[in-house]
Design a protein around this motif. Structure first.
Motif, mmCIF file in Angstrom:
data_model
loop_
_atom_site.group_PDB
_atom_site.id
_atom_site.type_symbol
_atom_site.label_atom_id
_atom_site.label_comp_id
_atom_site.label_asym_id
_atom_site.label_seq_id
_atom_site.Cartn_x
_atom_site.Cartn_y
_atom_site.Cartn_z
ATOM 1 N N CYS A 1 0.885 -1.269 0.284
ATOM 2 C CA CYS A 1 0.080 -0.339 -0.173
ATOM 3 C C CYS A 1 0.703 0.976 0.234
ATOM 4 O O CYS A 1 0.264 2.288 -0.337
ATOM 5 C CB CYS A 1 -0.794 -0.370 1.054
ATOM 6 S SG CYS A 1 -2.104 -1.777 0.878
ATOM 7 N N GLN B 1 -0.704 -0.096 -10.195
ATOM 8 C CA GLN B 1 -2.379 -0.901 -10.407
ATOM 9 C C GLN B 1 -1.873 -2.202 -10.144
ATOM 10 O O GLN B 1 -3.443 -2.202 -9.800
ATOM 11 C CB GLN B 1 -1.949 -0.288 -11.311
ATOM 12 C CG GLN B 1 -2.223 0.742 -11.945
ATOM 13 C CD GLN B 1 -1.861 1.381 -13.711
ATOM 14 O OE1 GLN B 1 -2.305 0.174 -14.668
ATOM 15 N NE2 GLN B 1 -1.740 2.974 -13.759
ATOM 16 N N ARG C 1 -7.412 -5.204 0.280
ATOM 17 C CA ARG C 1 -8.869 -5.406 0.052
ATOM 18 C C ARG C 1 -8.943 -3.906 1.274
ATOM 19 O O ARG C 1 -9.768 -2.918 0.813
ATOM 20 C CB ARG C 1 -9.753 -5.996 -0.641
ATOM 21 C CG ARG C 1 -11.067 -5.584 -0.655
ATOM 22 C CD ARG C 1 -11.728 -6.814 -1.673
ATOM 23 N NE ARG C 1 -10.922 -7.206 -3.124
ATOM 24 C CZ ARG C 1 -10.572 -6.583 -3.727
ATOM 25 N NH1 ARG C 1 -10.536 -5.598 -3.814
ATOM 26 N NH2 ARG C 1 -10.221 -7.327 -4.574
ATOM 27 N N ARG D 1 -7.638 -2.267 3.389
ATOM 28 C CA ARG D 1 -6.859 -0.857 3.449
ATOM 29 C C ARG D 1 -7.250 -0.284 2.035
ATOM 30 O O ARG D 1 -6.486 0.855 1.984
ATOM 31 C CB ARG D 1 -5.240 -1.849 3.439
ATOM 32 C CG ARG D 1 -5.017 -2.440 4.971
ATOM 33 C CD ARG D 1 -3.224 -2.759 5.023
ATOM 34 N NE ARG D 1 -2.796 -3.404 6.118
ATOM 35 C CZ ARG D 1 -3.535 -3.892 6.957
ATOM 36 N NH1 ARG D 1 -4.177 -4.675 6.011
ATOM 37 N NH2 ARG D 1 -3.042 -4.036 8.294
ATOM 38 N N GLY D 2 -7.934 -0.653 1.441
ATOM 39 C CA GLY D 2 -8.227 0.223 0.783
ATOM 40 C C GLY D 2 -7.742 0.418 -1.379
ATOM 41 O O GLY D 2 -7.585 0.950 -2.051
ATOM 42 N N TYR D 3 -6.703 -1.031 -0.887
ATOM 43 C CA TYR D 3 -5.635 -0.604 -2.143
ATOM 44 C C TYR D 3 -6.230 -0.877 -3.432
ATOM 45 O O TYR D 3 -7.673 -1.475 -3.984
ATOM 46 C CB TYR D 3 -5.244 -2.168 -2.654
ATOM 47 C CG TYR D 3 -4.005 -2.601 -3.333
ATOM 48 C CD1 TYR D 3 -2.771 -1.993 -2.577
ATOM 49 C CD2 TYR D 3 -4.427 -2.897 -4.166
ATOM 50 C CE1 TYR D 3 -1.904 -1.867 -4.233
ATOM 51 C CE2 TYR D 3 -3.196 -3.172 -5.527
ATOM 52 C CZ TYR D 3 -1.962 -3.002 -5.234
ATOM 53 O OH TYR D 3 -0.580 -2.652 -6.299
ATOM 54 N N ARG D 4 -6.310 0.411 -4.501
ATOM 55 C CA ARG D 4 -7.462 0.881 -5.328
ATOM 56 C C ARG D 4 -6.630 -0.455 -6.684
ATOM 57 O O ARG D 4 -7.742 -0.191 -7.571
ATOM 58 C CB ARG D 4 -7.147 2.036 -5.469
ATOM 59 C CG ARG D 4 -7.459 2.572 -4.132
ATOM 60 C CD ARG D 4 -7.876 3.919 -4.271
ATOM 61 N NE ARG D 4 -8.528 5.028 -5.465
ATOM 62 C CZ ARG D 4 -8.870 5.478 -6.214
ATOM 63 N NH1 ARG D 4 -8.034 6.883 -5.302
ATOM 64 N NH2 ARG D 4 -9.443 6.170 -7.101
ATOM 65 N N GLY D 5 -5.392 -0.965 -6.551
ATOM 66 C CA GLY D 5 -4.755 -1.673 -8.055
ATOM 67 C C GLY D 5 -5.438 -2.924 -8.334
ATOM 68 O O GLY D 5 -5.876 -3.149 -7.489
ATOM 69 N N ARG D 6 -4.678 -3.730 -9.329
ATOM 70 C CA ARG D 6 -5.595 -5.050 -9.282
ATOM 71 C C ARG D 6 -4.788 -6.180 -8.585
ATOM 72 O O ARG D 6 -3.602 -5.617 -8.185
ATOM 73 C CB ARG D 6 -5.384 -5.347 -10.612
ATOM 74 C CG ARG D 6 -6.103 -4.541 -12.000
ATOM 75 C CD ARG D 6 -4.993 -4.922 -12.887
ATOM 76 N NE ARG D 6 -6.596 -3.729 -14.173
ATOM 77 C CZ ARG D 6 -5.511 -3.068 -15.095
ATOM 78 N NH1 ARG D 6 -4.004 -3.205 -14.591
ATOM 79 N NH2 ARG D 6 -6.269 -2.115 -15.721
ATOM 80 N N ASP E 1 -9.175 -9.899 -6.740
ATOM 81 C CA ASP E 1 -9.605 -10.548 -8.198
ATOM 82 C C ASP E 1 -9.381 -11.257 -8.701
ATOM 83 O O ASP E 1 -10.676 -11.609 -9.328
ATOM 84 C CB ASP E 1 -9.314 -9.314 -9.267
ATOM 85 C CG ASP E 1 -9.782 -7.622 -8.377
ATOM 86 O OD1 ASP E 1 -10.914 -7.567 -7.518
ATOM 87 O OD2 ASP E 1 -8.501 -6.789 -7.401
ATOM 88 N N ARG F 1 -18.986 -9.497 -3.944
ATOM 89 C CA ARG F 1 -17.830 -9.342 -4.847
ATOM 90 C C ARG F 1 -18.022 -10.615 -6.010
ATOM 91 O O ARG F 1 -17.568 -11.544 -5.277
ATOM 92 C CB ARG F 1 -17.232 -8.558 -4.584
ATOM 93 C CG ARG F 1 -15.777 -8.306 -4.782
ATOM 94 C CD ARG F 1 -14.328 -7.717 -4.512
ATOM 95 N NE ARG F 1 -14.145 -8.577 -3.188
ATOM 96 C CZ ARG F 1 -13.064 -9.441 -3.320
ATOM 97 N NH1 ARG F 1 -12.415 -9.815 -4.478
ATOM 98 N NH2 ARG F 1 -12.966 -9.940 -2.411
ATOM 99 N N CYS G 1 -10.656 -7.202 -13.177
ATOM 100 C CA CYS G 1 -11.003 -5.606 -13.038
ATOM 101 C C CYS G 1 -12.117 -4.426 -14.366
ATOM 102 O O CYS G 1 -11.442 -3.363 -13.913
ATOM 103 C CB CYS G 1 -9.678 -5.186 -12.751
ATOM 104 S SG CYS G 1 -8.944 -6.230 -11.333
#
Length: 489
Positions: A149, A155, A172, A174-179, A217, A252, A489
């Motif tokens: 993070c 990404q 997830r 921790r709000g990780y925004r990548g794939r 994902d 999800r 994604c």
């Protein structure tokens, strides 16, 4: 390739520094199936973009080579690699690696068909981790998630193997925004087989591991059979529902698929061309004896005692051949391996005695052997005998096929592999292309397979098998996984 892994997270560092900075002895990349598979998909670091590898600092001089945050640039044959090392205290590492990863998860996950602790006498029962050990496992996984993070603009994060199974869910959270991709290099167990070991506490630990994997994902496993077992476990333990191409959990979609890992054929061919003929092979040739080779890590999943018993029985039946067995040390200091070491000594002694009475050379040693020497033995063998009780893939047969491509088709070897190894399930073990599946839990299967191979009855390693191994190499494996992760994604 269109998709790239900006981040690779692995328990292992890309290499360990075993020499100080001032020494004129550069460190070399670590060995092992995971490293061999992932190396070809590394993107060179150009100062702003490329691959960052995050691993554990275990080398004696690692701290000398990194900056205050654990970063360094490693020069590799594929270009610069941005590398970060995470450091842990000995108690934390023992809890994470020795207790949870290797005394609990590793033996548990290889129970895909049979209760191996009950059947073998040396395969250890999975040991429920202590509270302290489990907390160490969580701490190490959390450290990896936090390090990922911290990477600005990343990404795609590709998490490797069971030691870091909790990381995807932590990313997830921790709000990780990548794939987020996760690949399991070892088999996934069958719930019906492991159920005798699933006390409420152990079941809770396994559920947490599966939940961790479901944070990705895309979850990749070695074979369709592994996918089926994982889907069943996720459904029963975590309430996941099967959906097209994967699972639905917590509202999800998680894509799940089989991605059989490959090798780097050019790396094998280079070693095969350079490797010298071993003295023991040359001596066997002078005696007019075929050469049977068994090479792997000295692990209780590899079926080495079963193979040694089959070797002994073949000698007792009057077959004449030279045997060269090398088991490289692995996970030293983990108590789960003590029973295996004792069993290997007993079975090697019996096989050595049987070889003596028919006047044949026999070697079974515990030693680390150089890469070129390993490939040379694979190249020169008449039978490559692997016998895994269970295996994610087992790269030895794939390496042997490529190394043997330097020999004329009618002089190539036959490869024996355990029926519960991924390589047999993926490439077929019916012998039509020189790869024969044998059952280590049935001695008659092992002995019959060896005798047939020595007599040249199965087809030898075929051009078709060599082509398939080259086509399904490590690069294509990585590109397929990363491409599917981008689509997911």
């Amino acid at each position: 390739m269109t998709a790239r892994a900006q981040l690779i997270l692995a328990n292992r560092a890309f290499l360990d520094h075993e020499a100080p900075r001032w020494a004129d002895s550069p460190s070399t990349a670590s060995s092992g199936g995971l490293l061999a598979a992932v190396r070809p998909v590394i993107q060179p670091w150009d100062g702003r973009e490329g691959t960052t590898w995050i691993g554990v600092g275990m080398g004696r001089f690692d701290r000398e080579w990194v900056d205050a945050r654990g970063y360094e640039i490693l020069e590799t044959p594929r270009g610069p690699l941005r590398h970060r090392r995470l450091f842990f205290g000995s108690a934390t590492w023992q809890g994470h690696y020795g207790e949870v990863a290797n005394s609990f998860t590793w033996p548990l996950f290889h129970l895909v068909r049979a209760d191996l602790p009950r059947l073998t006498g040396y395969y250890p029962a999975p040991q429920p981790p202590s509270s302290a050990g489990w907390q160490s496992f969580v701490l190490v996984n959390r450290a990896f998630a936090e390090a990922a993070c911290e990477e600005d603009g990343a990404q795609t994060c590709w998490v490797q193997d069971y030691q870091l199974a909790l990381v995807p869910a932590m990313l997830r959270e921790r709000g990780y925004r990548g794939r987020i991709g996760f690949f399991l290099h070892i088999p996934f167990p069958a719930l019906d087989v492991v159920r005798p070991y699933l006390s409420p506490e152990v079941c809770a630990r396994l559920r947490t591991i599966v939940e961790g994997m479901l944070g990705a994902d895309l979850v990749g496993l070695q074979t369709p059979a592994d996918v089926e077992r994982f889907v069943a476990a996720a459904s029963e333990l975590c309430g996941a529902r099967e959906a097209d191409g994967g699972l639905e959990v917590g509202g999800r979609r998680v894509r799940v698929g089989a991605y059989p890992v490959g090798i780097d054929p050019e790396e094998v061919l280079t070693a095969a061309r350079r490797g010298r003929v071993a003295t023991r092979v040359r001596q066997a040739r002078e005696l007019g004896l075929p050469v049977v080779v068994g090479l792997e890590r000295g692990d209780f999943t590899k079926g080495i005692p079963e193979r040694l018993r089959a070797i002994a029985e073949a000698y007792r039946q009057g077959l004449r051949f030279a045997y060269i067995g090398i088991a490289s040390p692995t996970r030293e200091g983990v108590e789960a391996y003590d029973a295996l070491d004792r069993q290997l000594e007993r079975d090697a002694a019996r096989a050595r005695e049987a070889a003596y009475w028919v006047g044949c050379p026999f070697t079974q040693v515990r030693a680390s052997v150089g890469w070129e020497d390993v490939v040379a033995l694979q190249r020169d063998a008449d039978v490559v005998f692997t016998s895994s009780l269970a295996d994610g893939m087992n790269l030895v047969p794939l390496q042997a096929a490529v190394a043997q491509s330097l020999r004329p088709a009618d002089e190539r070897a036959v490869v024996l592999a355990g029926v519960d190894a991924g390589v047999t399930r993926v490439f077929g073990g019916d012998g039509q292309d020189g790869l024969v599946g044998v059952d280590p839990l049935r001695q008659e299967s092992m002995v019959e397979g060896l005798i047939a191979a020595l007599e040249g009855r199965p087809v030898r390693i075929s051009d078709r098998l060599i082509h398939l191994v080259r086509e399904r190499d490590a690069r294509s494996w990585g590109e397929r996984f990363l491409g599917d992760l981008e689509e997911a994604c």
